[in-house]
Design a protein around this motif. Structure first.
Motif, mmCIF file in Angstrom:
data_model
loop_
_atom_site.group_PDB
_atom_site.id
_atom_site.type_symbol
_atom_site.label_atom_id
_atom_site.label_comp_id
_atom_site.label_asym_id
_atom_site.label_seq_id
_atom_site.Cartn_x
_atom_site.Cartn_y
_atom_site.Cartn_z
ATOM 1 N N UNK A 43 0.815 -1.205 0.000
ATOM 2 C CA UNK A 43 0.000 0.000 0.000
ATOM 3 C C UNK A 43 0.854 1.263 0.000
ATOM 4 N N UNK A 44 1.954 1.246 0.731
ATOM 5 C CA UNK A 44 2.848 2.395 0.735
ATOM 6 C C UNK A 44 3.434 2.649 -0.643
ATOM 7 N N UNK A 45 3.775 1.588 -1.355
ATOM 8 C CA UNK A 45 4.308 1.736 -2.711
ATOM 9 C C UNK A 45 3.242 2.282 -3.648
ATOM 10 N N UNK A 46 1.996 1.796 -3.508
ATOM 11 C CA UNK A 46 0.904 2.305 -4.331
ATOM 12 C C UNK A 46 0.679 3.793 -4.080
ATOM 13 N N UNK A 47 0.681 4.190 -2.813
ATOM 14 C CA UNK A 47 0.451 5.596 -2.493
ATOM 15 C C UNK A 47 1.574 6.472 -3.031
ATOM 16 N N UNK A 48 2.812 6.016 -2.920
ATOM 17 C CA UNK A 48 3.945 6.787 -3.420
ATOM 18 C C UNK A 48 3.866 6.964 -4.923
ATOM 19 N N UNK A 49 3.281 6.002 -5.609
ATOM 20 C CA UNK A 49 3.190 6.056 -7.060
ATOM 21 C C UNK A 49 1.955 6.802 -7.558
ATOM 22 N N UNK A 50 0.834 6.669 -6.842
ATOM 23 C CA UNK A 50 -0.431 7.145 -7.395
ATOM 24 C C UNK A 50 -1.064 8.305 -6.649
ATOM 25 N N UNK A 51 -0.617 8.614 -5.447
ATOM 26 C CA UNK A 51 -1.293 9.659 -4.684
ATOM 27 C C UNK A 51 -1.158 10.999 -5.412
ATOM 28 N N UNK A 52 -2.268 11.717 -5.610
ATOM 29 C CA UNK A 52 -2.190 12.976 -6.377
ATOM 30 C C UNK A 52 -1.320 14.030 -5.714
ATOM 31 N N UNK A 53 -1.231 14.039 -4.402
ATOM 32 C CA UNK A 53 -0.363 15.026 -3.746
ATOM 33 C C UNK A 53 1.097 14.770 -4.072
ATOM 34 N N UNK A 54 1.482 13.482 -4.123
ATOM 35 C CA UNK A 54 2.861 13.138 -4.492
ATOM 36 C C UNK A 54 3.105 13.482 -5.949
ATOM 37 N N UNK A 55 2.143 13.158 -6.810
ATOM 38 C CA UNK A 55 2.320 13.461 -8.235
ATOM 39 C C UNK A 55 2.406 14.960 -8.462
#
Length: 456
Positions: free
Chosen positions: A265-277
């Motif tokens: 889940x952490x990897x998914x969030x790092x890749x897909x979270x709009x704030x990170x993007x």
């Protein structure tokens, strides 16, 4: 552009089912509710979310930001195109000459002049300054798109949370009404036993006190339900006084197939979270800003051309028609600008470093939020199981004690305690269910992949 068309563009958003979640959920399509005025009765969570996406001011603001940045990208691309300027003018004039004492030599002349010209300028090479500007604008457009995604998901989550809060408040109100009804029945039974001489006045008064407390709890629950209804109506862009009738709550809990190991889940969030993007895109824009600042001090090669025509007529002279054409190359070499270019490069580098730190902070915040929500869902799942067991036990105990009291073998204090425990168990069950839905919604939102699948 209508908001119906704007929302159609939302098909590019990552508001879809995660790869590990339930299948068959498409990206955000055009909500049909945007085109119909009547509010559905009963209202389900999907329509509540769709109305929020259609009418919330934050969504319109986010889309306007994307449109503005798209225009800036087109402006940056226009630097690759030639620039032409046309000029047309018509002038009338007169001149006179007077010689003192010799009026025969005085003269007066009228003239008519017309001029037209076209100038062309085209930058052929600039050592990457235009390219850096375009790439910077493109990265900022990506950042604006990611910010729009984050805004839509925030509005989505807030509307869904408001819906669940109202559902919980109505459930708590129903439980308070049941407790009030049970307390009234106990008060009537105590009064009957007191009249028959089988119970003391103290028992009767205690039962009446418990009934009054149940009424007070019900009144407070009604107020909480009204507040929750106003919050949901406001989230949907409607008047807070709009009467709302919700659909019955789900008989079974929604799935949690999207929940995997916390590392995944952490990897998914790092890749897909709009704030990170968004932070990543802003860092890219800052890097291109450094390139543009460095290229600002480099030479530029331009093509220039002009065409001009000037026609003049006067009363005393023949008409004159002049034409000229020119074309050439111009090399512009910056020599000295008072160290301003070096300062500009340093400023751009500092801005890049700040965006890099901002990206690191965003990734850390997203990871921490996901970790807390992951742990929270696990806690609320266990609490939900415990609340079900508590409710069953309290209901059985209340039935037994009520039967004993009606049979004349139980005491009032035992009955009031059992009823209080049952009312508390019902409230805890409602709250545990609401908190579980909220925890599941927050975990999905912290992944950056919140969509309609999360409320089905």
């Amino acid at each position: 552009m209508s908001w119906r068309c704007v929302l159609a563009l939302a098909a590019v958003l990552p508001l879809t089912t995660p790869a590990s979640g339930a299948s068959g959920d498409a990206a955000l399509a055009v909500p049909e509710v945007c085109a119909r005025a009547p509010l559905a009765a009963p209202l389900d969570v999907l329509e509540a979310v769709e109305r929020a996406l259609c009418h919330h001011p934050q969504t319109r603001q986010a889309w306007a930001g994307v449109m503005a940045q798209a225009a800036r990208l087109e402006t940056a691309r226009a630097a690759y195109l030639p620039a032409a300027t046309a000029s047309i003018g018509a002038f009338k004039g007169n001149s006179s000459r007077a010689i003192s004492g010799r009026p025969q030599l005085d003269s007066r002349q009228n003239s008519d002049t017309r001029a037209a010209s076209v100038d062309l300028s085209w930058t052929l090479y600039d050592f990457g300054q235009r390219r850096a500007g375009v790439e910077q604008a493109r990265a900022l457009l990506e950042a604006a798109g990611a910010t729009r995604d984050a805004t839509l998901q925030s509005v989505f989550a807030a509307a869904a949370q408001a819906y669940y809060d109202l559902l919980s408040a109505q459930g708590a109100l129903a439980a308070a009404r049941d407790a009030e009804q049970a307390a009234r029945e106990s008060a009537l039974a105590a009064a009957a036993r007191h009249q028959a001489g089988a119970a003391s006045l103290s028992d009767k008064l205690q039962a009446q006190t418990a009934a009054a407390q149940a009424v007070l709890s019900r009144v407070r629950a009604e107020g909480e339900a009204q507040n929750a209804a106003g919050t949901l109506a406001a989230a949907m862009g409607m008047s807070v006084a709009t009467p709302l009738t919700l659909a019955a709550g789900p008989t079974s809990l929604p799935g949690t197939a999207f929940v995997q190991s916390v590392a995944v889940l952490l990897e998914q969030a790092k890749r897909a979270h709009p704030s990170v993007r968004a932070a990543q895109a802003q860092l890219q824009a800052a890097q291109q800003g450094v390139a543009a600042a460095r290229a600002d001090g480099m030479p530029t090669l331009s093509l220039s051309a002009s065409v001009e025509r000037n026609r003049q007529s006067s009363e005393s002279q023949a008409d004159a028609d002049a034409r000229s054409k020119s074309i050439g190359l111009q090399l512009r070499i910056p020599l000295l600008a008072g160290w301003s270019r070096a300062a500009g490069v340093h400023a751009a580098q500092a801005a890049r470093d700040a965006k890099a730190a901002e990206l690191a902070q965003t990734e850390q915040d997203v990871a921490l939020e996901l970790w807390k929500n992951y742990q929270g869902l696990g806690t609320e799942t266990e609490s939900l199981k415990a609340s079900e067991e508590l409710l069953q036990s309290a209901a059985q105990s209340a039935d037994v004690v009520r039967g004993r009291y009606k049979a004349g073998v139980g005491n009032l204090l035992e009955l009031l305690n059992a009823q209080s425990a049952l009312a508390d168990a019902r409230q805890q069950r409602v709250q545990a269910t609401s908190r579980w839905h909220s925890a599941r919604l927050k975990l999905a939102a912290s992944l950056g992949q919140l969509g309609y699948w999360a409320v089905r």
